[in-house]
Structure formats: structure tokens, C-alpha cells
Design a protein around this motif. Sequence first.
Motif, PDB file in Angstrom:
ATOM      1  N   SER A  44      -9.640  -1.151   3.246  1.00  0.00           N
ATOM      2  CA  SER A  44      -9.125  -2.181   2.335  1.00  0.00           C
ATOM      3  C   SER A  44     -10.030  -2.354   1.116  1.00  0.00           C
ATOM      4  O   SER A  44      -9.547  -2.552  -0.003  1.00  0.00           O
TER       5      SER A  44
ATOM      6  N   ARG B 264       0.086  -4.332   4.707  1.00  0.00           N
ATOM      7  CA  ARG B 264      -0.675  -3.273   4.023  1.00  0.00           C
ATOM      8  C   ARG B 264      -0.413  -3.434   2.530  1.00  0.00           C
ATOM      9  O   ARG B 264       0.592  -2.954   2.000  1.00  0.00           O
ATOM     10  N   ARG B 265      -1.339  -4.130   1.848  1.00  0.00           N
ATOM     11  CA  ARG B 265      -1.083  -4.491   0.456  1.00  0.00           C
ATOM     12  C   ARG B 265      -2.386  -4.663  -0.306  1.00  0.00           C
ATOM     13  O   ARG B 265      -3.449  -4.799   0.281  1.00  0.00           O
ATOM     14  N   VAL B 266      -2.253  -4.676  -1.629  1.00  0.00           N
ATOM     15  CA  VAL B 266      -3.345  -5.065  -2.512  1.00  0.00           C
ATOM     16  C   VAL B 266      -2.803  -6.209  -3.358  1.00  0.00           C
ATOM     17  O   VAL B 266      -1.725  -6.112  -3.948  1.00  0.00           O
TER      18      VAL B 266
ATOM     19  N   SER C  30       0.823  -1.211   0.000  1.00  0.00           N
ATOM     20  CA  SER C  30       0.000   0.000   0.000  1.00  0.00           C
ATOM     21  C   SER C  30       0.854   1.257   0.000  1.00  0.00           C
ATOM     22  O   SER C  30       0.433   2.293  -0.497  1.00  0.00           O
TER      23      SER C  30
ATOM     24  N   THR D 164      -5.021  -4.710   5.180  1.00  0.00           N
ATOM     25  CA  THR D 164      -4.410  -3.702   6.049  1.00  0.00           C
ATOM     26  C   THR D 164      -3.606  -4.387   7.141  1.00  0.00           C
ATOM     27  O   THR D 164      -3.645  -5.607   7.275  1.00  0.00           O
TER      28      THR D 164
ATOM     29  N   ARG E 192      -9.530   0.674  -1.235  1.00  0.00           N
ATOM     30  CA  ARG E 192      -8.258   0.550  -1.955  1.00  0.00           C
ATOM     31  C   ARG E 192      -8.355  -0.498  -3.065  1.00  0.00           C
ATOM     32  O   ARG E 192      -7.858  -0.290  -4.166  1.00  0.00           O
TER      33      ARG E 192
ATOM     34  N   TRP F 220      -7.123   6.307  -0.171  1.00  0.00           N
ATOM     35  CA  TRP F 220      -7.418   5.288  -1.174  1.00  0.00           C
ATOM     36  C   TRP F 220      -7.348   5.857  -2.585  1.00  0.00           C
ATOM     37  O   TRP F 220      -7.785   5.227  -3.537  1.00  0.00           O
TER      38      TRP F 220
ATOM     39  N   GLY G 176      -7.854  -6.201  -1.098  1.00  0.00           N
ATOM     40  CA  GLY G 176      -7.203  -5.215  -0.250  1.00  0.00           C
ATOM     41  C   GLY G 176      -6.992  -5.759   1.146  1.00  0.00           C
ATOM     42  O   GLY G 176      -7.831  -6.491   1.672  1.00  0.00           O
TER      43      GLY G 176
END
Length: 181
Positions: free
Chosen positions: A121, A171-173, A67, A108, A124, A76, A106
Amino acid sequence: MSPFPELALAAVMSISTLADPGTPQDATYTVEDLVLPVEDIIAEVESMDGAQSESRTGEEVTVALTSDVLFAVDRWVLTAKARQRLGQVAAKIKAESAGGVVKIQGHTDDQGADAYNQALSLRRARAVQEALGRLDAGAVTFEAAGFGETKPKLPNLVDGRPSDHNRAKNRRVEIIFNVKE
């Protein structure tokens, strides 16, 4: 049949000889097949800056973007740097995807309230979905979902203390698609 029948036979003979030293060396024994579970080996490749990783399990590819490279803190709206990365991901999907559904998930870390993280999330994931939808990613359908802090990649706490490194990885997508055979 066991992939190592000689080894299995030797092991049985050794055990039986210990149990009964009078057993002749040329005795014949029945050996049952040895069946051992084998787990999938999942290799993960990470970019030099740590902002992107890719793993493959069977026909499924997961591209994870942190993220930090996609969004400002608690936001976002995609950054300019994110649009460049997503352009590369769209080209990868177009070149390698088998078509069908591309999942965008998404995630977190554990900071903040669960409900807030869940909503963040999802927002995003939807922002990435919209951006990829505007790029030429081939004949695919995008589905966005938010998981908040429920599916961490790494433990947020290590030895009872917060781990900034692990939280950053959480924290990623993730963009998940099936590859062509």
C-alpha cells in the motif's frame, strides 16, 4: 430554542394531560430546548465503471481510485490507464484545491500477510505521489502513506464469507485535499 417549539409544547401538554387529566388546556409550561445531534451527510459519487469515487466532507474532498485501474495484481507500477486517470485528478486538484498538503493514502484488502499489504500500500501511494508530482497539479505538496488492510472501505467478509466486490473496493488509493472556500 427548538426549531419546532409548537411541537415540543404539544408533546409536553399531551404528556402532562395524560399524567393529570385535571390540568387546564390553557396552562403555561416551561419547555427546555431540544438539542439533537446531526451527523455529517457524506455523499459519494462513483464513476460508471466503478473505478473511481469522490466524496466530500466539509472542505475536504476524497478521490478514491481502485487499485485495479491503477496497477496490475501485486504490483506498484502504474498502468497507462492509471496515468490518464491521474491526469484528470491532477486537473481537479489544480482547479479546486486550496493548496497546501494533498494526502495520498494506499489501502489493500485482507488477502496476504499484514506486513506485505502494508508495504504494498505504501509503494502504491508513492507511485501515485510521483506521478501526480510530475503533472501540473498547482501549488500543493504531496504526502504518501500506506495503511495496508487496516482501514477497509467495506467489510472484506460478509456473513463469514469473502466478498470479492468489497475486497475490490478496499484495494484503492485515496487522494485527499481541501477545496477553496
